[in-house]
Write a protein that holds these residues in place. Structure first.
Motif, mmCIF file in Angstrom:
data_model
loop_
_atom_site.group_PDB
_atom_site.id
_atom_site.type_symbol
_atom_site.label_atom_id
_atom_site.label_comp_id
_atom_site.label_asym_id
_atom_site.label_seq_id
_atom_site.Cartn_x
_atom_site.Cartn_y
_atom_site.Cartn_z
ATOM 1 N N PRO A 36 16.711 15.687 -30.802
ATOM 2 C CA PRO A 36 16.667 15.439 -32.245
ATOM 3 C C PRO A 36 17.661 16.246 -33.078
ATOM 4 C CG PRO A 36 14.457 15.711 -31.363
ATOM 5 C CD PRO A 36 15.410 16.128 -30.288
ATOM 6 N N ARG A 37 18.117 17.387 -32.548
ATOM 7 C CA ARG A 37 19.003 18.239 -33.335
ATOM 8 C C ARG A 37 20.198 18.698 -32.513
ATOM 9 N NH1 ARG A 37 13.966 21.628 -35.848
ATOM 10 N NH2 ARG A 37 13.320 20.088 -37.421
ATOM 11 N N ASN A 38 21.201 19.174 -33.214
ATOM 12 C CA ASN A 38 22.440 19.622 -32.596
ATOM 13 C C ASN A 38 22.224 20.876 -31.752
ATOM 14 O OD1 ASN A 38 25.130 21.536 -33.262
ATOM 15 N ND2 ASN A 38 25.565 19.444 -32.619
ATOM 16 N N ALA A 39 22.867 20.927 -30.600
ATOM 17 C CA ALA A 39 22.788 22.114 -29.739
ATOM 18 C C ALA A 39 23.620 23.235 -30.353
ATOM 19 C CB ALA A 39 23.302 21.792 -28.343
ATOM 20 N N PRO A 40 23.010 24.332 -30.774
ATOM 21 C CA PRO A 40 23.772 25.407 -31.415
ATOM 22 C C PRO A 40 24.515 26.256 -30.397
ATOM 23 C CG PRO A 40 21.470 26.030 -31.252
ATOM 24 C CD PRO A 40 21.573 24.615 -30.711
ATOM 25 N N GLY A 41 25.572 26.917 -30.860
ATOM 26 C CA GLY A 41 26.257 27.885 -30.014
ATOM 27 C C GLY A 41 25.374 29.093 -29.749
ATOM 28 N N LEU A 42 25.737 29.875 -28.755
ATOM 29 C CA LEU A 42 24.912 31.005 -28.314
ATOM 30 C C LEU A 42 25.521 32.358 -28.650
ATOM 31 C CD1 LEU A 42 23.868 29.637 -24.803
ATOM 32 C CD2 LEU A 42 22.703 29.336 -27.010
ATOM 33 N N TRP A 43 26.409 32.394 -29.623
ATOM 34 C CA TRP A 43 27.128 33.626 -29.942
ATOM 35 C C TRP A 43 26.250 34.634 -30.680
ATOM 36 C CZ3 TRP A 43 31.405 33.593 -27.290
ATOM 37 C CH2 TRP A 43 32.009 32.373 -26.981
ATOM 38 N N ASN A 44 26.305 35.874 -30.228
ATOM 39 C CA ASN A 44 25.727 37.032 -30.922
ATOM 40 C C ASN A 44 24.208 36.943 -31.095
ATOM 41 O OD1 ASN A 44 28.276 38.057 -31.072
ATOM 42 N ND2 ASN A 44 28.577 37.649 -33.241
ATOM 43 N N LEU A 45 23.536 36.279 -30.165
ATOM 44 C CA LEU A 45 22.087 36.144 -30.259
ATOM 45 C C LEU A 45 21.345 37.394 -29.791
ATOM 46 C CD1 LEU A 45 21.556 32.442 -29.137
ATOM 47 C CD2 LEU A 45 21.865 33.380 -31.435
ATOM 48 N N GLY A 46 22.103 38.403 -29.382
ATOM 49 C CA GLY A 46 21.484 39.682 -29.038
ATOM 50 C C GLY A 46 21.541 40.679 -30.173
#
Length: 419
Positions: free
Chosen positions: A77-87
Motif C-alpha cells: 500500500p505504501r512506498n518502500a522507504p530508504g534505510l538511511w540513518n535509522l540508528g
C-alpha cells in the motif's frame, strides 16, 4: 551529525545481520528477502511507487507480479522507504503512519502493532521495526493456507515469529554465528526472534549510517563543500522556502505528521471498517480526526537515491515533489497516473485509481492540506533540488559489507542489478 549521534553496532552482529537481510529464509514462502524491497542499488528502496511483495519476481523497476496461484493479491500500500540513518539515537517513530514508536504504552518500551505481544529483548526501535515486515501478509509472510507462517499470523502475529526463529536455529552456520556474536547464546535453542531482529538492526546501522555528504562537510566548516547553486538552495531551504518548518534538526525531520495532499492511488492502508479504498495516514493509528491524511516527515539524507517520492511514490523526481509542496492543490489537479511507477498487474488495475472516482473522498483529502501555496522561480526550485543532491553521502553508493554472494539457507540472493 557525528558517530556519537548513532547506536554503535557490533561488527560481528552486523555481519550476521547482513546474511539475514539478504536471506529469503525469513519469508513465509522462502521467496522474498528484506533486500528485495530495500536494495542498495536502489538507494535501499525498490524504485517503485508501490512495491511488489510476496509472490513477485525480480527486483526494482523490473519486478513482476508473478503468475498463476503464486501471483500477488495486492500491491504494497505504501512506498518502500530508504534505510538511511535509522540508528540515530534521537529517532523515536517509524513507518509512514507512525504506528511504531518509542513509548511505554504496553510496558515493553514501544507502542507497536504487536501491542503487549511484542517480543522481549529488542534492543532499539529499528530492531522492533524489523520484525513486522516478516509477518505482513503481502510483504513477506504470504497468504493463509500457503505456509505455516501465514497461517500463524492469521491467528495472531506473535505466533509466527517462533516459526521463523526455528528455521534459523536449524541452519548450523546461523547457529554458530549467533553463538559467536552474542554472549547470552550458547546453542541453537537460545536464539530468539529478538536476536534475529537485533542482528538485522546492527547490519542496517553499520551499513547505512550516512554522514559524509557535502552538506555534512559544510556543517563541519569545510570551505567550498557546497557549490554556489547548492548553497543558494540551502539558504532557500532554511529561509524563504520554509522547508525547515518540517524538515528540521539534525535528522532533517520533525518526526511529525503532515497532510500535504499527495495524489492518492493504490489499495491504501485501509482500516478494517473502511468502506472504501483509501489511506487515512496517521489517523489509522491515532484515530484522531486531526491526523487524517497526514504522513510522517521523511528524513532527507541520500534522498536523491530513494525515488519515487512521497508516502506512495507519487512523484518520480525531486523536482516534482518539491513543486508539489509549493502548490499542493494545483499539483493535485495536474498530476497524471503515468507518473506512478506501478508494475503491470492487470487483475488489480481496477483498484489502482478507484479513489479518484469518489468525489467526496477526494474533497476530504483536499480539505486537510496544511501547506500554504508559495511562489518560487524555476531557478529557485532548481537550487533547492541541487541542495537536496548535496545530501548524498560519498560512501552511500558502496556500503561497507555489500551484498553477500551466498547465504546460509542456500536460497537465491538478490544480487546487484544490471547497469
Amino acid at each position: 551529525m557525528t558517530p556519537d549521534d548513532f547506536i554503535t553496532p557490533d561488527p560481528a552482529q552486523a555481519k550476521l545481520g547482513q546474511l539475514l537481510f539478504y536471506d529469503r529464509i525469513l519469508s513465509g514462502n522462502r521467496n522474498i528477502a528484506c533486500s528485495t524491497c530495500h536494495h542498495p542499488d536502489l538507494g535501499t528502496a525498490d524504485g517503485l511507487s508501490l512495491g511488489i511483495g510476496e509472490g513477485g519476481e525480480g527486483i526494482g523497476p523490473e519486478r513482476t507480479a508473478g503468475t498463476g496461484d503464486d501471483r500477488i493479491r495486492k500491491r504494497i500500500p505504501r512506498n518502500a522507504p530508504g534505510l538511511w540513518n535509522l540508528g540515530a539515537k534521537d529517532l523515536h517513530v517509524m513507518f509512514h503512519d507512525g504506528r511504531l514508536s518509542v513509548a511505554d504504552t504496553y510496558e515493553n518500551g514501544f507502542n507497536s502493532p504487536a501491542e503487549e505481544w511484542l517480543p522481549e529483548g529488542l534492543e532499539n526501535l529499528l530492531a522492533a521495526q524489523a520484525i513486522f515486515p516478516l509477518v505482513a501478509q503481502f510483504e513477506m509472510a504470504g497468504n493463509p493456507k500457503e505456509n505455516e507462517v501465514a497461517g500463524a499470523v492469521h491467528n495472531r502475529m506473535d505466533y509466527a515469529w517462533p516459526i521463523l526463529t526455528d528455521r534459523v536455529r536449524h541452519i548450523p552456520e546461523y547457529a554458530d554465528a549467533f553463538a559467536a556474536a552474542y554472549d547470552h547464546i550458547d546453542g541453537p535453542s537460545d536464539i530468539t526472534i529478538a536476536d534475529i531482529a537485533n542482528a538485522l538492526s546492527a547490519f542496517m546501522i553499520f551499513e547505512w549510517t550516512s554522514i559524509d555528504s557535502p552538506f555534512d562537510a559544510h556543517l563541519r566548516g569545510e570551505k567550498d563543500a557546497l557549490t554556489p547553486v547548492q548553497k543558494a538552495g540551502m539558504d532557500l531551504f532554511y529561509g524563504d522556502a520554509g522547508c525547515v518548518a518540517c524538515h528540521s534538526g539534525p535528522l532533517m525531520s520533525d518526526q511529525g505528521f503532515h497532510a500535504i495532499g499527495l495524489p492518492p492511488f493504490g489499495p491504501g492502508r485501509t482500516r478494517r471498517f473502511d468502506p472504501m479504498v483509501r489511506d487515512v495516514g496517521r489517523m489509522g493509528e491515532s484515530d484522531a480526526l486531526e491526523d487524517a491524511y497526514a504522513f510522517r516527515t521523511p528524513m532527507l539524507r541520500n534522498v536523491e537515491l530513494t525515488g519515487p517520492y512521497g508516502h506512495n511514490g507519487a512523484y518520480p523526481t525531486l523536482e516534482g515533489i518539491v513543486r508539489h509542496h509549493l502548490s499542493p492543490q494545483e499539483a493535485l489537479d495536474a498530476w497524471e497516473p503515468r507518473l506512478a511507477a506501478l508494475p503491470d498487474v492487470p487483475w488489480l488495475e481496477s483498484i489502482d485509481f478507484m479513489v479518484w472516482q469518489d468525489s467526496r473522498e477526494m474533497a476530504r483529502q483536499r480539505a486537510t492540506v496544511t501547506l500554504a501555496p508559495q511562489a518560487l522561480s524555476d531557478a529557485e526550485v532548481d537550487a533547492i533540488v541541487a541542495f537536496l543532491g548535496a545530501l548524498t553521502g560519498a560512501s552511500a553508493r558502496t556500503g561497507l559489507f555489500g551484498i553477500p554472494e551466498t547465504v546460509p539457507s542456500g536460497l537465491p540472493v538478490d544480487h546487484a542489478m544490471d547497469p
